[in-house]
Design an enzyme around this catalytic site. Structure first.
Site, PDB file in Angstrom:
ATOM      1  N   GLU A   1      -8.906  -9.069   9.920  1.00 58.24           N
ATOM      2  CA  GLU A   1      -7.950  -8.448  11.157  1.00 58.24           C
ATOM      3  C   GLU A   1      -8.748  -7.952  11.650  1.00 58.24           C
ATOM      4  O   GLU A   1      -8.848  -7.389  13.633  1.00 58.24           O
ATOM      5  CB  GLU A   1      -6.948  -8.282  10.249  1.00 58.24           C
ATOM      6  CG  GLU A   1      -6.240  -8.835   9.386  1.00 58.24           C
ATOM      7  CD  GLU A   1      -6.629  -9.341   8.580  1.00 58.24           C
ATOM      8  OE1 GLU A   1      -7.217  -9.294   7.737  1.00 58.24           O
ATOM      9  OE2 GLU A   1      -5.949  -9.907   7.748  1.00 58.24           O
TER      10      GLU A   1
ATOM     11  N   PHE B   1       4.674  -5.639  -3.811  1.00 55.05           N
ATOM     12  CA  PHE B   1       3.368  -6.275  -3.142  1.00 55.05           C
ATOM     13  C   PHE B   1       2.727  -6.240  -1.533  1.00 55.05           C
ATOM     14  O   PHE B   1       3.875  -6.674  -0.605  1.00 55.05           O
ATOM     15  CB  PHE B   1       3.236  -7.118  -3.283  1.00 55.05           C
ATOM     16  CG  PHE B   1       1.859  -8.906  -2.575  1.00 55.05           C
ATOM     17  CD1 PHE B   1       1.086  -8.134  -3.596  1.00 55.05           C
ATOM     18  CD2 PHE B   1       2.537  -9.859  -2.692  1.00 55.05           C
ATOM     19  CE1 PHE B   1      -0.278  -8.877  -4.293  1.00 55.05           C
ATOM     20  CE2 PHE B   1       1.047 -10.329  -2.058  1.00 55.05           C
ATOM     21  CZ  PHE B   1       0.036 -10.206  -2.808  1.00 55.05           C
ATOM     22  N   GLN B   2       1.824  -5.959  -1.571  1.00 55.78           N
ATOM     23  CA  GLN B   2       0.778  -5.940  -0.050  1.00 55.78           C
ATOM     24  C   GLN B   2       2.100  -4.607   0.995  1.00 55.78           C
ATOM     25  O   GLN B   2       1.898  -4.988   2.450  1.00 55.78           O
ATOM     26  CB  GLN B   2       0.558  -7.396   0.776  1.00 55.78           C
ATOM     27  CG  GLN B   2       0.028  -7.824   0.021  1.00 55.78           C
ATOM     28  CD  GLN B   2      -0.234  -9.306   0.840  1.00 55.78           C
ATOM     29  OE1 GLN B   2       0.236  -9.798   1.652  1.00 55.78           O
ATOM     30  NE2 GLN B   2      -1.630  -9.533   0.425  1.00 55.78           N
TER      31      GLN B   2
ATOM     32  N   LYS C   1      10.255  -8.093   6.829  1.00 55.16           N
ATOM     33  CA  LYS C   1      10.096 -10.003   6.935  1.00 55.16           C
ATOM     34  C   LYS C   1      11.632 -10.227   6.667  1.00 55.16           C
ATOM     35  O   LYS C   1      11.700 -10.659   7.672  1.00 55.16           O
ATOM     36  CB  LYS C   1       9.445  -9.839   5.592  1.00 55.16           C
ATOM     37  CG  LYS C   1       9.431 -11.392   5.535  1.00 55.16           C
ATOM     38  CD  LYS C   1       8.788 -12.017   4.278  1.00 55.16           C
ATOM     39  CE  LYS C   1       8.414 -13.471   4.173  1.00 55.16           C
ATOM     40  NZ  LYS C   1       7.539 -14.400   2.859  1.00 55.16           N
TER      41      LYS C   1
ATOM     42  N   MET D   1     -31.218   3.020  16.023  1.00 55.20           N
ATOM     43  CA  MET D   1     -30.728   4.599  15.483  1.00 55.20           C
ATOM     44  C   MET D   1     -30.875   4.962  15.062  1.00 55.20           C
ATOM     45  O   MET D   1     -31.471   7.096  15.227  1.00 55.20           O
ATOM     46  CB  MET D   1     -29.468   4.381  16.739  1.00 55.20           C
ATOM     47  CG  MET D   1     -29.160   5.388  18.070  1.00 55.20           C
ATOM     48  SD  MET D   1     -30.170   5.909  19.235  1.00 55.20           S
ATOM     49  CE  MET D   1     -29.378   4.979  20.257  1.00 55.20           C
TER      50      MET D   1
END
Lengths: 585, 186
Positions: free
Chosen positions: A52, A114-115, A164, A483
């Protein structure tokens, strides 16, 4: 006309009504109804990413190269938390994004489902605004508002969290024109009295400088055009931040190069010694100012910015003008012309003489080699071999290569340069290059990378191959975190703590494993041929350029030092300044 | 390239100037912030203060326009004049924020706070507590044989003074609302 439909269908309708053609995303449980709708339509293209974070950087690349908002679709929980780095990156660089995230059903919110993650809580400080939509009837209006907020005023990322059950339920769809005029309406026009005072200052200034930033690019192509007109008509020298490169052409006669920590000597010296500083869509970042109390001590400072919180945040300005850069520049030019196009020509001429002396230092000089490829040389060759392409887009990762790219590549137009400026996100460049390529399928898109940054999101090569995005990965491989190594050398007693890359993959084999092409080049004599092969190849390409491992990026304003104490590279220090320990006073 | 000579402890060693370049006098300001009363709006305001290192001395919030769903947040904050300006600009940037008023500089204003003071005691102390409460025009809102709960509205300083006097007389619990403030005049 309002229509009844499911929340999931509304998402597609709203995106279509907002003119969205591409969504970058990754499916998961909490967004399945929306993915089901995506399956059943052909107007909106979905780019399936590999992580993502990649989706958000791709959307940033898309947005920065087109001026349109980038759109991302992710699932709940880890889908949303993986988007956080990209959101923060977009917030700091003022990139318009609309991120849609799935959420567990409303009746599960707060149960550690969940999630489940508190997505609006987590993303509150890294978005311009965010919403949790609890009723399907509110969904379409919220998405339209999200686009409005993301693109109005100072642009930024927004997030809409959609449970959802809200996606499954039906409700009334409203189009973008049917929603109430949102209360968020940032002012665009600057105060005319203040602009007139600015013009008065411009007429008298002996040592003026235009200090321009990403705000010019965000304001749109018209703003860049007005900036060019202003600089050329007044003859004022112009410098730009990392974010603003391309707003004024690098070939323009008033261009004195990028300023800041790794900016050009002449640009930083001019900032330090000017008597009138006109900041146009730039925010005095700490990489620009160096030591704040010694920043440009003798100048009258004027700042044009659409965000009033950018004014007096770091540097006290004498004349603030809050407004959209394009509108303010337009009024500025109008008033300046109406008052007779006056400048202090004699003063400005002397000022240019001084600037030419600084330019003569040739601060970008480096010692080239015929045994090993110098990174600066690699970029000079890339510039030489691609300069004829008007449709050349460059993205970068973060580190030395990024600064060298800013120094050695030249940009003639806005929206051609995509780099993570504010947040400094390693792993930005590869996905951003894919986002740019998706928006401009025929263009040449090159990601100038370091090997360490590139590995951070290398999984997105799969996305490039799947969607036939012929992005060119130009990896300057020094087997170091360059760097970090440079700072350790200069500031931490040469103790190179954890700053080398061991067990690096074979990038050529890696390219083959992803189903694209790669080449390794280490001989300076073969560099041009290798770059040309990369450019000519019809598909994604990884060019592993083995470069000098211990090259430092100069000039450099050591952190906490003022502009006139910048250090130059060894070569130019010896040649032009006759060695004062590398530190100019 | 030789290493740069940087003294130990110098803040120039950091990427940031660790000292406050505009060290000025610290001022206290009362801000009135009018916001849409939507989910999370208070978190946005408080998150701004914690995220950017600003101070909150007092905070009150309630919906003041039920039809328009507008809430008024009153914040007492502290900082240098530059910081106060930055706080106001940052507040103004929050999308559901409609207005930010600095009552400290926008002319005269009234500030009031309500306090509930539980004073437990017997005998002389109890009598003394009641007498002082009368002087301060505090109301008794609960009474047992061994305690009073006084209610008092006033400036924060008046509440401070009352609490100081009640402490030796058996002040056992104290609740304060924080400051509510309005500009004077029409």
């Amino acid at each position: 006309m309002s229509r009844t439909m499911t929340g999931a269908r509304m998402v597609i309708e709203a995106l279509r009504d907002q003119g969205v053609d591409t969504v970058f995303g990754y499916p998961g449980g909490a967004v399945l109804p929306i993915y089901d709708e995506i399956f059943q339509q052909n107007d909106i293209k979905h780019i399936l990413v590999r992580h993502e974070q990649g989706a958000v950087h791709m959307a940033e690349g898309y947005a920065r190269s087109t001026g349109k908002p980038g759109v991302v679709l992710v699932t709940s929980g880890p889908g949303a938390t993986n988007a956080v780095t990209g959101l923060t990156d977009a917030l700091l660089d003022s990139i318009p994004l609309v991120v849609l995230s799935g959420q567990v059903p409303t009746f599960l919110i707060g149960t550690d489902g969940f999630q489940e993650a508190d997505t609006v809580g987590i993303t509150r400080p890294c978005t311009k605004h965010n919403w949790l939509v609890k009723e399907t009837d509110d969904l379409s209006a919220t998405i339209h508002k999200a686009f409005h907020v993301a693109t109005s005023g100072r642009p930024g990322p927004v997030l809409v969290d959609i449970p959802k059950d809200v996606q499954f339920a039906t409700g009334e769809y409203v189009g973008p024109k049917q929603i109430d005029t949102p209360s968020y309406q940032p002012a665009k026009k600057g105060d005319l009295e203040a602009i007139t005072r600015l013009v008065e200052l411009m007429e008298k200034a002996e040592r003026p400088i235009l200090y321009t930033g990403g705000g010019v690019i965000n304001s749109g192509p018209a703003a860049a055009q007005l900036l060019r007109e202003l600089a050329d008509a007044t003859g004022f020298p112009l410098t730009s931040t990392l974010m603003g490169l391309g707003a004024y052409p690098a070939s323009g006669k008033n261009w004195i190069g990028m300023l800041g920590m790794h900016g050009l000597y002449e640009a930083n010296m001019a900032m330090h010694d000017c008597d009138l500083m006109i900041a146009v869509g730039a925010r005095f970042d700490d990489r620009i100012t160096g030591r704040v109390k010694d920043f440009s001590p003798g100048s009258v400072k004027v700042q044009i910015d659409i965000d009033s919180s950018s004014i007096n945040k770091v540097i006290h300005v004498d004349l603030p003008i809050v407004g959209d850069v394009g509108h303010v520049l337009e009024d500025m030019l109008k008033i300046w012309k109406a008052r007779g196009r006056k400048t202090n020509a004699e003063g400005v001429r002397k000022w240019w003489t001084q600037i030419e002396q600084w330019k003569a230092v040739k601060c970008l000089t480096y010692r080239n080699s015929d045994k090993v490829i110098k990174p600066q040389h690699a970029l000079e060759r890339l510039q030489a071999l691609t300069a004829h392409r008007k449709d050349r887009y460059i993205t970068t990762e973060v580190g030395q290569h990024q600064m060298w790219a800013a120094q050695f590549l030249h940009f003639e137009d806005p929206n051609r340069w995509m780099t993570s400026g504010g947040l400094g996100t390693m792993g930005y460049g590869l996905p951003a290059s894919i986002g740019v390529q998706v928006a401009h399928p025929e263009a040449l898109v090159v990601n100038v990378a370091g090997e360490a940054s590139w590995l951070m999101n290398m999984q997105e090569m799969g996305t490039a191959v799947q969607f036939r995005a012929p992005v060119k990965q130009f990896i300057l491989n020094n087997e170091r975190l360059g760097m970090v190594r440079q700072w350790q050398q200069l500031l931490h007693g040469e103790r190179y703590s954890q700053s080398w890359s061991e067990s690096l993959p074979d990038f050529v084999k890696l390219a083959e494993a992803f189903g694209c092409k790669g080449r390794l080049v280490s001989d300076p004599a073969e560099l041009d041929d290798a770059i040309q092969e990369m450019l000519d190849y019809d598909g994604p390409f990884i060019l592993d350029v083995m470069v000098e491992k211990h090259e430092n990026c100069f000039p450099m304003i050591p952190s906490g030092k003022p502009h006139n104490e910048m250090i130059l590279g060894e070569a130019s220090t010896e040649d032009a300044i006759t060695g004062v320990g590398g530190a100019l006073v | 390239m030789a290493a740069l000579k940087i003294e130990k402890g110098a803040s120039s060693h950091s990427a940031y100037d660790l000292r406050d370049p505009n060290a000025q006098t610290i001022e206290s300001h009362t801000l009135a912030v009018l916001v849409d009363n939507e989910a999370g709006v208070l978190a946005r305001v408080i998150g701004l203060f914690s995220g950017r290192g600003f101070n909150i001395d007092s905070l009150t919030v309630a919906e003041v326009d039920h039809l328009g769903h507008r809430s008024r947040i009153t914040i007492v904050t502290r900082g240098t004049p530059a910081v106060i300006e930055q706080i106001k600009a940052q507040l103004g940037r929050i999308i559901p924020v409609h207005e930010v008023h600095d009552l400290t500089v926008e002319g005269p204003s009234v500030e009031r706070e309500l306090g509930l003071f539980k004073v437990s005691g017997k005998g002389d102390k109890r009598v003394e507590a009641l007498r002082i409460a009368e002087i301060f025009r505090a109301n008794v809102v609960d009474s047992t044989l061994e305690s009073f709960v006084f209610e008092m509205t006033g400036t924060p300083e008046k509440l401070d003074a009352f609490a100081e006097l009640m402490r030796p007389l058996g002040l056992s619990d104290l609740a304060r609302t924080g400051v509510a403030a309005l500009a004077r005049g029409a």
